[in-house]
Structure formats: structure tokens, C-alpha cells
Design an enzyme around this catalytic site. Sequence first.
Site, PDB file in Angstrom:
ATOM      1  N   LYS A  13       6.079   5.222  12.656  1.00 56.95           N
ATOM      2  CA  LYS A  13       4.734   5.483  12.130  1.00 56.95           C
ATOM      3  C   LYS A  13       3.954   4.195  11.904  1.00 56.95           C
ATOM      4  O   LYS A  13       2.811   4.070  12.314  1.00 56.95           O
ATOM      5  CB  LYS A  13       4.796   6.223  10.777  1.00 56.95           C
ATOM      6  CG  LYS A  13       5.220   7.652  10.841  1.00 56.95           C
ATOM      7  CD  LYS A  13       4.945   8.376   9.525  1.00 56.95           C
ATOM      8  CE  LYS A  13       5.683   7.805   8.331  1.00 56.95           C
ATOM      9  NZ  LYS A  13       7.147   7.929   8.381  1.00 56.95           N
ATOM     10  N   ARG A  88       3.491  14.391   2.828  1.00 59.49           N
ATOM     11  CA  ARG A  88       4.887  14.589   3.224  1.00 59.49           C
ATOM     12  C   ARG A  88       5.361  15.989   2.864  1.00 59.49           C
ATOM     13  O   ARG A  88       6.484  16.357   3.221  1.00 59.49           O
ATOM     14  CB  ARG A  88       5.778  13.558   2.516  1.00 59.49           C
ATOM     15  CG  ARG A  88       5.932  12.261   3.304  1.00 59.49           C
ATOM     16  CD  ARG A  88       6.665  11.276   2.415  1.00 59.49           C
ATOM     17  NE  ARG A  88       7.488  10.352   3.123  1.00 59.49           N
ATOM     18  CZ  ARG A  88       7.133   9.106   3.416  1.00 59.49           C
ATOM     19  NH1 ARG A  88       5.940   8.665   3.146  1.00 59.49           N
ATOM     20  NH2 ARG A  88       7.981   8.284   4.009  1.00 59.49           N
ATOM     21  N   ARG A 122      16.785  -2.186  10.736  1.00 59.39           N
ATOM     22  CA  ARG A 122      15.385  -2.589  10.548  1.00 59.39           C
ATOM     23  C   ARG A 122      15.297  -3.714   9.515  1.00 59.39           C
ATOM     24  O   ARG A 122      15.986  -3.700   8.506  1.00 59.39           O
ATOM     25  CB  ARG A 122      14.579  -1.382  10.060  1.00 59.39           C
ATOM     26  CG  ARG A 122      13.122  -1.721   9.762  1.00 59.39           C
ATOM     27  CD  ARG A 122      12.286  -0.491   9.704  1.00 59.39           C
ATOM     28  NE  ARG A 122      12.361   0.208   8.426  1.00 59.39           N
ATOM     29  CZ  ARG A 122      11.575   1.237   8.104  1.00 59.39           C
ATOM     30  NH1 ARG A 122      10.694   1.699   8.983  1.00 59.39           N
ATOM     31  NH2 ARG A 122      11.689   1.836   6.937  1.00 59.39           N
ATOM     32  N   ARG A 153      15.057  -3.381   3.418  1.00 57.22           N
ATOM     33  CA  ARG A 153      14.610  -2.530   2.310  1.00 57.22           C
ATOM     34  C   ARG A 153      15.802  -1.815   1.683  1.00 57.22           C
ATOM     35  O   ARG A 153      16.713  -1.394   2.390  1.00 57.22           O
ATOM     36  CB  ARG A 153      13.613  -1.483   2.833  1.00 57.22           C
ATOM     37  CG  ARG A 153      12.225  -2.021   3.010  1.00 57.22           C
ATOM     38  CD  ARG A 153      11.322  -1.075   3.757  1.00 57.22           C
ATOM     39  NE  ARG A 153      11.374   0.332   3.312  1.00 57.22           N
ATOM     40  CZ  ARG A 153      10.523   1.273   3.715  1.00 57.22           C
ATOM     41  NH1 ARG A 153       9.557   0.957   4.565  1.00 57.22           N
ATOM     42  NH2 ARG A 153      10.622   2.508   3.291  1.00 57.22           N
ATOM     43  N   ARG A 164      16.164  10.547   2.765  1.00 57.24           N
ATOM     44  CA  ARG A 164      14.801  10.552   3.313  1.00 57.24           C
ATOM     45  C   ARG A 164      14.690  11.498   4.511  1.00 57.24           C
ATOM     46  O   ARG A 164      13.697  12.195   4.678  1.00 57.24           O
ATOM     47  CB  ARG A 164      14.408   9.120   3.713  1.00 57.24           C
ATOM     48  CG  ARG A 164      14.229   8.231   2.492  1.00 57.24           C
ATOM     49  CD  ARG A 164      14.378   6.780   2.842  1.00 57.24           C
ATOM     50  NE  ARG A 164      13.224   6.230   3.515  1.00 57.24           N
ATOM     51  CZ  ARG A 164      13.265   5.144   4.290  1.00 57.24           C
ATOM     52  NH1 ARG A 164      14.414   4.530   4.514  1.00 57.24           N
ATOM     53  NH2 ARG A 164      12.169   4.680   4.832  1.00 57.24           N
TER      54      ARG A 164
HETATM   55  P1  AMP Z   1       7.863   4.809   3.505  1.00 54.77           P
HETATM   56  O1  AMP Z   1       7.546   3.359   3.338  1.00 54.77           O
HETATM   57  O2  AMP Z   1       6.733   5.581   4.100  1.00 54.77           O
HETATM   58  O3  AMP Z   1       9.172   5.039   4.231  1.00 54.77           O
HETATM   59  O4  AMP Z   1       8.069   5.414   2.025  1.00 54.77           O
HETATM   60  C1  AMP Z   1       9.070   4.887   1.189  1.00 54.77           C
HETATM   61  C2  AMP Z   1       9.241   5.751  -0.042  1.00 54.77           C
HETATM   62  O5  AMP Z   1       8.013   5.806  -0.790  1.00 54.77           O
HETATM   63  C3  AMP Z   1       9.592   7.206   0.202  1.00 54.77           C
HETATM   64  O6  AMP Z   1      10.980   7.411   0.466  1.00 54.77           O
HETATM   65  C4  AMP Z   1       9.159   7.833  -1.142  1.00 54.77           C
HETATM   66  O7  AMP Z   1      10.067   7.512  -2.183  1.00 54.77           O
HETATM   67  C5  AMP Z   1       7.856   7.084  -1.410  1.00 54.77           C
HETATM   68  N1  AMP Z   1       6.714   7.773  -0.774  1.00 54.77           N
HETATM   69  C6  AMP Z   1       5.952   7.334   0.273  1.00 54.77           C
HETATM   70  N2  AMP Z   1       5.001   8.238   0.608  1.00 54.77           N
HETATM   71  C7  AMP Z   1       5.177   9.279  -0.250  1.00 54.77           C
HETATM   72  C8  AMP Z   1       4.537  10.541  -0.397  1.00 54.77           C
HETATM   73  N3  AMP Z   1       3.536  10.934   0.395  1.00 54.77           N
HETATM   74  N4  AMP Z   1       4.973  11.345  -1.411  1.00 54.77           N
HETATM   75  C9  AMP Z   1       5.975  10.988  -2.220  1.00 54.77           C
HETATM   76  N5  AMP Z   1       6.643   9.838  -2.117  1.00 54.77           N
HETATM   77  C10 AMP Z   1       6.260   8.976  -1.132  1.00 54.77           C
END
Ligand code: AMP
Length: 207
Positions: A13, A88, A122, A153, A164
Site C-alpha cells: 500500500k 480497515r 521489511r 518495526r 494483523r
Molecule cells: P500500518 O502502518 O498501516 O501497517 O498500521 C500499523 C498499525 O496501526 C495497525 O496494526 C493498527 O494497530 C494501527 N492502525 C493503522 N490504521 C488503523 C485503522 N484504520 N484503524 C485502527 N488501527 C489502525
Amino acid sequence: MKLVLLGAAGSGKGTLAKKIVADFNIPQLSTGDLLREVAKSGTALGEEVKAYQQSGALVPDNVTFEVLKDRLKKSDCKNGYILDGYPRTLNQAKMLAEIADVDAVISIELDFEEIVKRLVSRRNCPNCGEIDNAEYQGYTGFCRKCQTPLFQRDDDKPEAIKARLEVYKQNITPLINFYGDKVFKVSSAGTPDETYKPVKLFLERLK
Ligand code: AMP
């Protein structure tokens, strides 16, 4: 143009969003990044957000929505934006529909086996956000753009990855159904440029 990018963690993404930003001049709003900023704030809310993120669970809807709404108020969003990682869940999609009309939804598809392979290796740049992969040719451990040492991360470790992907699996079908014919599906099994090509054509037609 108001776009939503759907896709599991590690499906590409962020990489795709950066290409759209460069060509279509709209900002990428990553709720993951916005929430990581909150997590670093040193407040009680920050600690709570950090715990959710580290485990791979979703941050509560009200917190995420407030953070997103704040970001949407900035002037760079007036001609549109790409939401990277929001919504999400179906509930989040309904909350978003209250404040914005989404023009199109790009759904990135990739086998979970390949996703896990990409996620465990990653690596991220803490300075400029560039993403690299320890398994790719030419990997040095330093950022290709700004030479800062890369890091992994916390939520790119096996237990959090599992959580996730589970969250994604449970929510993707209701989201796709909600957006109906606004959805454009693309596979990210190839290179980032190969993934982007059909998306670019689609967005040019949409404009
Ligand atoms: P990402 O960087 O997009 O992989 O997001 C990392 C983490 O941030 C996710 O595993 C969630 O804990 C939190 N997060 C990101 N976007 C959302 C969302 N739309 N709703 C809830 N938690 C989110």
C-alpha cells in the site's frame, strides 16, 4: 480525487501510494504513520496506542477517526488525498462516509504466504520513511535515499504479523461489498512499477 487504498499489511500500500502522490499531486494519509506519531507523544493516549500497534490489533475507532479528521483539516487535503490504511473495518467505512465522498477504492491483492515473506524482512528508515527489504539484492542496512540506519518495526515480527493478517481477513469482504463498483482490484505480485501501471491508467480515466 479522494482515494482509499485497501490491502493487507505488507501488500505494498505504502509503495503504491507514493507513486500516486508523485503523479497526481495529492497527499498520502497513512493512519499507521499518524498513529505512530501519537504513540511517540509520551501521553497516556500515546501509550495506549503504542500497545495496540505493537500487538497488531486495531486502535479503537474513535481514536483513529479523530486523528484522521484532524489531518484532513490541513490545507493540502483540499484537492483530495489517498487514505493508506483507512478504513480497515466496515464501521470505519461508514464513519468516513459521514465526512467524505470517496471517488475510488484500490484494493491490492497478494497471497498471504508472500506477504509474510515480505513483512519479516521489511526494514524502514526512521528518518525519511523509505522502505527496503533485507532479502533484496543490494541491501546494505542503510537507507537508499538518506543513508540512515534502517530498523524493523515491532509489528513486523511474527506474532503481530499474524494478528494483523487476521484483522485484514475478517474485514476485507465487508469493505469490498460496501464500496461496490468503486473498487479497482490489482495484484502486487510483480514489481512496484508493474503494480502501478494499471492503477495509473485507471486513475487517469477517473480524473
Ligand atoms: P500500518 O502502518 O498501516 O501497517 O498500521 C500499523 C498499525 O496501526 C495497525 O496494526 C493498527 O494497530 C494501527 N492502525 C493503522 N490504521 C488503523 C485503522 N484504520 N484503524 C485502527 N488501527 C489502525
